[in-house]
Write a protein that holds these residues in place. Structure first.
Motif, mmCIF file in Angstrom:
data_model
loop_
_atom_site.group_PDB
_atom_site.id
_atom_site.type_symbol
_atom_site.label_atom_id
_atom_site.label_comp_id
_atom_site.label_asym_id
_atom_site.label_seq_id
_atom_site.Cartn_x
_atom_site.Cartn_y
_atom_site.Cartn_z
ATOM 1 N N ASN A 198 -6.706 -3.961 -3.317
ATOM 2 C CA ASN A 198 -5.587 -3.382 -2.550
ATOM 3 C C ASN A 198 -4.052 -4.646 -2.920
ATOM 4 N N LEU A 255 1.187 11.314 1.134
ATOM 5 C CA LEU A 255 0.279 10.770 0.367
ATOM 6 C C LEU A 255 -0.951 10.055 1.461
ATOM 7 N N ASN A 256 -0.901 10.421 1.788
ATOM 8 C CA ASN A 256 -2.088 10.017 2.451
ATOM 9 C C ASN A 256 -2.855 11.066 2.837
ATOM 10 N N GLY A 316 0.688 -1.387 0.165
ATOM 11 C CA GLY A 316 0.058 0.001 -0.057
ATOM 12 C C GLY A 316 0.729 1.018 -0.338
ATOM 13 N N VAL A 317 0.327 2.378 0.733
ATOM 14 C CA VAL A 317 0.886 3.341 0.930
ATOM 15 C C VAL A 317 2.018 3.680 1.570
ATOM 16 N N THR A 318 2.907 2.767 2.680
ATOM 17 C CA THR A 318 3.633 2.095 2.782
ATOM 18 C C THR A 318 4.701 2.214 1.856
ATOM 19 N N VAL A 330 -2.651 7.855 11.858
ATOM 20 C CA VAL A 330 -1.354 8.286 10.342
ATOM 21 C C VAL A 330 -0.090 9.152 10.733
ATOM 22 N N TYR A 364 4.724 8.907 3.767
ATOM 23 C CA TYR A 364 3.636 8.632 4.011
ATOM 24 C C TYR A 364 2.663 9.405 4.574
ATOM 25 N N GLY A 388 -4.302 5.298 3.691
ATOM 26 C CA GLY A 388 -4.339 4.477 2.282
ATOM 27 C C GLY A 388 -5.274 3.786 1.648
ATOM 28 N N ILE A 389 -4.552 2.828 1.216
ATOM 29 C CA ILE A 389 -5.568 1.817 0.317
ATOM 30 C C ILE A 389 -7.074 1.108 1.222
ATOM 31 N N LEU A 404 -5.888 11.933 0.530
ATOM 32 C CA LEU A 404 -6.633 10.626 0.910
ATOM 33 C C LEU A 404 -8.133 10.876 2.379
#
Length: 292
Positions: free
Chosen positions: A163, A73-74, A44-46, A97, A70, A143-144, A77
């Motif tokens: 995912n 990117l979140n 995922g985002v990590t 997060v 991290y 993230g996802i 979202l």
């Protein structure tokens, strides 16, 4: 809202914040002690944050840390989640997060081992445990999760499918940029991570329930009062031991509803025969509660 309701709600909030802190420690251990030293990329985002951080370190004149990426990117979202999902869900996602980004920054990188397979396995177990505990307590890790919920509403695809598609992209990027050995170990890590999450977060696992009872009306009424579930009735069954007339009831529930089912049965017909088995797939109408 009464004082008792306020006290319960406050306790639930504190519990979720505590679990968010536990998740932040787990993901930080995974990234800083196993994945980054072993050249492994998470899911995922990590994983995306790790990729961008590695690219900046190798080819940019400046470094961008995984912790900063991290959260960055979140961030967009969070806006989507606020508008499309739920405000309370978004608040706890931001908390989880933010804590994870902070802990990644504060926890110093420690190279425990150089073996990439060991790093892949232990990083996956640590991250999977933290993520599973967060999901089990109704917290998204961003993230996802957010993309999956929104895309599921738009496309009908499951969160798991979305995912997997994203993680295939992460593994492919890792392979093209840094070698297919690291991509292979990253794929192993992502798979183990998913298995650990499934072991801990199993509340949405479907179970088929068969009930053999001589009091079908009471059982049906009690189950429908306790749970929002449809029931199929098979009349004119006969018990082989006493040759008594029985009714067989079939229904499908989530694993999180097992306690409600036990309560319903103890109140309606404690002597009924109840069989509960795992269900591989459910087709047709099945009520699915929101995950937030």
């Amino acid at each position: 809202m009464g004082e008792l309701d306020k006290l319960i709600e406050r306790h639930q909030y504190l519990s979720k914040i505590s679990v968010a802190f536990l998740y932040s420690i787990a993901v930080s251990v995974a990234v800083n002690m196993f994945w980054t030293p072993g050249g492994i990329y998470g899911s995922g985002v990590t994983g995306a944050a790790q990729l961008i951080s590695t690219i900046s370190h190798r080819w940019f004149p400046f470094d961008i840390s995984t912790a900063i990426m991290y959260f960055a990117l979140n961030a967009p979202l969070f806006v989507l989640s606020w508008r499309k999902i739920d405000h309370k869900f978004t608040v706890f996602t931001v908390i989880a997060v933010a804590l994870a980004s902070t802990m990644m920054h504060l926890l110093p990188p420690v190279k425990i081992t150089a073996d990439p397979l060991v790093c892949a396995i232990f990083g996956a177990v640590a991250n999977g445990f933290g993520t599973g505990m967060a999901l089990r307590n109704g917290i998204s890790t961003g993230g996802i999760d957010i993309l999956g919920i929104i895309l599921r509403k738009k496309t009908g695809k499951s969160v798991g499918t979305i995912n997997i598609m994203f993680n295939v992209f992460i593994v492919a990027c890792a392979g093209f940029l840094f070698g297919w050995v690291h991509a292979l170990y990253s794929a192993v890590s992502i798979f183990i991570n998913g298995q650990v999450i499934d072991m801990i977060y199993n509340k949405d696992q479907k179970l088929q329930v068969m009930i053999v009872t001589s009091k079908p009306k009471r059982v049906i009424t009690q189950i429908q009062n306790e749970m929002r579930r449809g029931i199929t009735i098979v009349h004119d069954a006969e018990g082989a031991y006493k040759h008594e007339e029985k009714t067989i009831l079939f229904t499908v529930i989530s694993r999180s509803e097992l306690h409600d089912l036990s309560t319903a049965m103890s109140l309606s017909d404690p002597h009924a025969f109840v069989s509960v088995t795992d269900t591989v797939k459910v087709m047709g109408r099945f009520y699915q509660a929101h995950i937030y």
